[in-house]
Design a protein around this motif. Structure first.
Motif, PDB file in Angstrom:
ATOM      1  N   MET A  18       1.185  -1.006  -0.232  1.00  0.00           N
ATOM      2  CA  MET A  18      -0.134  -0.186  -0.011  1.00  0.00           C
ATOM      3  C   MET A  18       1.246   1.263   0.171  1.00  0.00           C
ATOM      4  SD  MET A  18      -2.961  -1.713   3.011  1.00  0.00           S
ATOM      5  CE  MET A  18      -4.176   0.156   2.319  1.00  0.00           C
ATOM      6  N   GLU A  19       2.022   0.879   0.902  1.00  0.00           N
ATOM      7  CA  GLU A  19       2.998   2.727   0.275  1.00  0.00           C
ATOM      8  C   GLU A  19       3.543   2.584  -0.673  1.00  0.00           C
ATOM      9  OE1 GLU A  19       5.670   1.263   3.826  1.00  0.00           O
ATOM     10  OE2 GLU A  19       4.578   1.808   5.432  1.00  0.00           O
ATOM     11  N   TRP A  20       3.794   1.725  -0.902  1.00  0.00           N
ATOM     12  CA  TRP A  20       4.453   1.239  -2.714  1.00  0.00           C
ATOM     13  C   TRP A  20       3.586   1.640  -3.984  1.00  0.00           C
ATOM     14  CZ3 TRP A  20       2.982  -1.507  -6.248  1.00  0.00           C
ATOM     15  CH2 TRP A  20       3.137  -1.884  -7.604  1.00  0.00           C
ATOM     16  N   ALA A  21       2.481   1.511  -3.485  1.00  0.00           N
ATOM     17  CA  ALA A  21       1.416   1.677  -5.008  1.00  0.00           C
ATOM     18  C   ALA A  21       0.791   3.621  -5.227  1.00  0.00           C
ATOM     19  CB  ALA A  21       0.186   0.724  -4.650  1.00  0.00           C
ATOM     20  N   ALA A  22       1.273   3.960  -5.984  1.00  0.00           N
ATOM     21  CA  ALA A  22       0.867   5.704  -6.213  1.00  0.00           C
ATOM     22  C   ALA A  22      -0.352   5.722  -6.982  1.00  0.00           C
ATOM     23  CB  ALA A  22       1.609   5.818  -6.761  1.00  0.00           C
ATOM     24  N   ASP A  23      -1.307   6.080  -6.653  1.00  0.00           N
ATOM     25  CA  ASP A  23      -2.719   6.315  -7.390  1.00  0.00           C
ATOM     26  C   ASP A  23      -2.484   6.020  -8.686  1.00  0.00           C
ATOM     27  OD1 ASP A  23      -3.337   9.734  -6.006  1.00  0.00           O
ATOM     28  OD2 ASP A  23      -2.979   7.308  -4.729  1.00  0.00           O
ATOM     29  N   ALA A  48      -6.264  -6.747   1.380  1.00  0.00           N
ATOM     30  CA  ALA A  48      -6.054  -5.526   2.090  1.00  0.00           C
ATOM     31  C   ALA A  48      -5.846  -4.825   0.422  1.00  0.00           C
ATOM     32  CB  ALA A  48      -4.418  -5.140   2.606  1.00  0.00           C
ATOM     33  N   LEU A  49      -5.926  -5.130  -0.443  1.00  0.00           N
ATOM     34  CA  LEU A  49      -5.464  -4.014  -0.846  1.00  0.00           C
ATOM     35  C   LEU A  49      -7.090  -4.104  -2.556  1.00  0.00           C
ATOM     36  CD1 LEU A  49      -3.154  -4.354  -1.023  1.00  0.00           C
ATOM     37  CD2 LEU A  49      -1.804  -4.336  -3.046  1.00  0.00           C
ATOM     38  N   LYS A  50      -8.288  -4.978  -2.125  1.00  0.00           N
ATOM     39  CA  LYS A  50      -9.371  -4.663  -2.145  1.00  0.00           C
ATOM     40  C   LYS A  50      -9.132  -5.643  -3.757  1.00  0.00           C
ATOM     41  CE  LYS A  50     -11.836  -1.921   0.499  1.00  0.00           C
ATOM     42  NZ  LYS A  50     -10.537  -2.069   1.647  1.00  0.00           N
ATOM     43  N   LEU A  51      -8.383  -6.378  -4.060  1.00  0.00           N
ATOM     44  CA  LEU A  51      -8.207  -7.136  -4.929  1.00  0.00           C
ATOM     45  C   LEU A  51      -8.457  -8.712  -5.669  1.00  0.00           C
ATOM     46  CD1 LEU A  51      -3.829  -5.519  -5.727  1.00  0.00           C
ATOM     47  CD2 LEU A  51      -6.736  -4.897  -7.273  1.00  0.00           C
ATOM     48  N   PRO A  52      -8.271  -8.860  -6.342  1.00  0.00           N
ATOM     49  CA  PRO A  52      -8.687 -10.080  -6.918  1.00  0.00           C
ATOM     50  C   PRO A  52      -7.734 -11.640  -7.065  1.00  0.00           C
ATOM     51  CG  PRO A  52      -8.822  -9.565  -8.912  1.00  0.00           C
ATOM     52  CD  PRO A  52      -8.402  -8.067  -8.009  1.00  0.00           C
ATOM     53  N   LEU A  53      -7.933 -12.262  -6.883  1.00  0.00           N
ATOM     54  CA  LEU A  53      -6.768 -13.412  -6.472  1.00  0.00           C
ATOM     55  C   LEU A  53      -6.853 -14.300  -6.931  1.00  0.00           C
ATOM     56  CD1 LEU A  53      -4.900 -14.941  -4.352  1.00  0.00           C
ATOM     57  CD2 LEU A  53      -6.153 -14.956  -2.840  1.00  0.00           C
ATOM     58  N   ASP A  54      -5.709 -14.902  -7.263  1.00  0.00           N
ATOM     59  CA  ASP A  54      -6.186 -16.496  -7.862  1.00  0.00           C
ATOM     60  C   ASP A  54      -4.760 -16.920  -8.221  1.00  0.00           C
ATOM     61  OD1 ASP A  54      -6.273 -18.133  -9.815  1.00  0.00           O
ATOM     62  OD2 ASP A  54      -7.518 -17.181 -11.589  1.00  0.00           O
ATOM     63  N   VAL A 180       9.760  -6.037  -4.107  1.00  0.00           N
ATOM     64  CA  VAL A 180       8.759  -5.939  -2.610  1.00  0.00           C
ATOM     65  C   VAL A 180       9.088  -6.958  -1.943  1.00  0.00           C
ATOM     66  CG1 VAL A 180       6.983  -5.147  -1.245  1.00  0.00           C
ATOM     67  CG2 VAL A 180       6.859  -3.913  -3.462  1.00  0.00           C
ATOM     68  N   CYS A 181      10.387  -6.804  -0.958  1.00  0.00           N
ATOM     69  CA  CYS A 181      10.429  -7.432   0.067  1.00  0.00           C
ATOM     70  C   CYS A 181      10.377  -6.793   1.283  1.00  0.00           C
ATOM     71  CB  CYS A 181      11.912  -8.339  -0.787  1.00  0.00           C
ATOM     72  SG  CYS A 181      12.458  -9.708   0.485  1.00  0.00           S
ATOM     73  N   LEU A 182      10.242  -7.794   2.429  1.00  0.00           N
ATOM     74  CA  LEU A 182       9.930  -6.683   3.987  1.00  0.00           C
ATOM     75  C   LEU A 182      11.563  -7.410   4.515  1.00  0.00           C
ATOM     76  CD1 LEU A 182       6.381  -8.221   5.180  1.00  0.00           C
ATOM     77  CD2 LEU A 182       7.377  -5.789   4.233  1.00  0.00           C
ATOM     78  N   HIS A 183      11.965  -8.296   4.508  1.00  0.00           N
ATOM     79  CA  HIS A 183      12.885  -9.325   4.971  1.00  0.00           C
ATOM     80  C   HIS A 183      14.414  -9.761   4.329  1.00  0.00           C
ATOM     81  CE1 HIS A 183      15.226  -9.115   8.309  1.00  0.00           C
ATOM     82  NE2 HIS A 183      15.086 -10.858   9.172  1.00  0.00           N
ATOM     83  N   GLN A 184      15.069  -9.675   4.237  1.00  0.00           N
ATOM     84  CA  GLN A 184      16.825  -9.911   3.266  1.00  0.00           C
ATOM     85  C   GLN A 184      17.822  -9.950   4.397  1.00  0.00           C
ATOM     86  OE1 GLN A 184      17.389  -7.577  -0.451  1.00  0.00           O
ATOM     87  NE2 GLN A 184      14.985  -6.759  -0.197  1.00  0.00           N
ATOM     88  N   PRO A 185      17.775 -10.722   4.339  1.00  0.00           N
ATOM     89  CA  PRO A 185      18.292 -11.467   5.935  1.00  0.00           C
ATOM     90  C   PRO A 185      19.801 -11.524   5.683  1.00  0.00           C
ATOM     91  CG  PRO A 185      17.125 -13.368   5.933  1.00  0.00           C
ATOM     92  CD  PRO A 185      16.541 -11.814   5.560  1.00  0.00           C
TER      93      PRO A 185
END
Length: 217
Positions: A18-23, A48-54, A180-185
């Motif tokens: 959500m932070e990554w996505a611009a309008d 969360a993003l209200k998008l379809p999933l497949d 987009v990766c939250l953690h790169q240990p």
């Protein structure tokens, strides 16, 4: 950073996206999970993003005698994509892997039928496609998935995962438009190390999740 389970990882990944996505970036977007482990993560992202999933069914090709060592991957009817470095290290050639590829192709077809039941794959041409997994070790399965999707001309191809090794992240940056990766240990060895609960995801959980969050064709 360790995640409690895939659901919590998906919630945190959704916040970062959500932070990554611009309008407007997510207009006409679709979330594609790499089953089975990527499905609970992707479900939280889609909600969360209200998008379809497949799902995009991909199969790791294991090394002979070692199910956990991935040396390649297949998606759909695409030819196998191999990790050349792994083949060289193990002294393997593609010619010796025909039986492994055939077994994984059979399982890939089974899962496609179980998860889809004849429903067509979602259209990705001209859309933003967010590919989600629960983590990346070698990254060969994600790489095969991204290359498969790229041939269908998505408007933007995004790979989103909770955790991956730095070297794998660097390798995959050229395959996706955004990573987009939250953690790169450092010292990354296995995805399971970064989850308190890494229980296996079954076919029924995948089907149930898809029923709840069915994708637009």
């Amino acid at each position: 950073m360790r995640f409690h389970d895939r659901r919590q990882a998906g919630e945190q990944l959704a916040l970062r996206l959500m932070e990554w996505a611009a309008d407007g970036d997510l207009v006409n977007a679709v979330v594609l999970a790499l089953p089975r482990g990527g499905v609970p993560v992707a479900a939280e992202v889609a909600r969360a993003l209200k998008l379809p999933l497949d799902v995009l069914v991909a199969r790791k090709i294991p090394a002979p005698g070692s199910r956990e060592t991935g040396i390649g991957a297949i998606v759909g009817e695409d030819p196998p994509l191999y990790d050349r470095r792994a083949l060289e290290m193990l002294g393997l050639s593609e010619d010796r892997l025909g039986s492994q590829v055939a077994r994984e192709r059979t399982e890939l077809h089974r899962r496609q039928q179980v998860y889809r039941g004849g429903r067509p794959a979602p259209r990705v041409t001209g859309r933003t496609v967010i590919v989600v997994d629960d983590g990346l070790a070698t990254g060969v399965t994600a790489r095969a998935a991204l290359r498969h999707l790229r041939r269908h001309d998505p408007a933007r191809l995004v790979l989103a995962v909770p955790v991956c090794g730095p070297a794998t992240a660097e390798l995959l940056r050229d395959e996706a438009d955004d990573l987009v990766c939250l953690h790169q240990p450092t010292g990354f060895h296995a995805v399971s190390e970064w989850y308190e609960d890494f229980a296996q995801v079954g076919d029924e959980e995948v089907r149930q999740t898809l029923r709840e969050l069915s994708a637009a064709a």
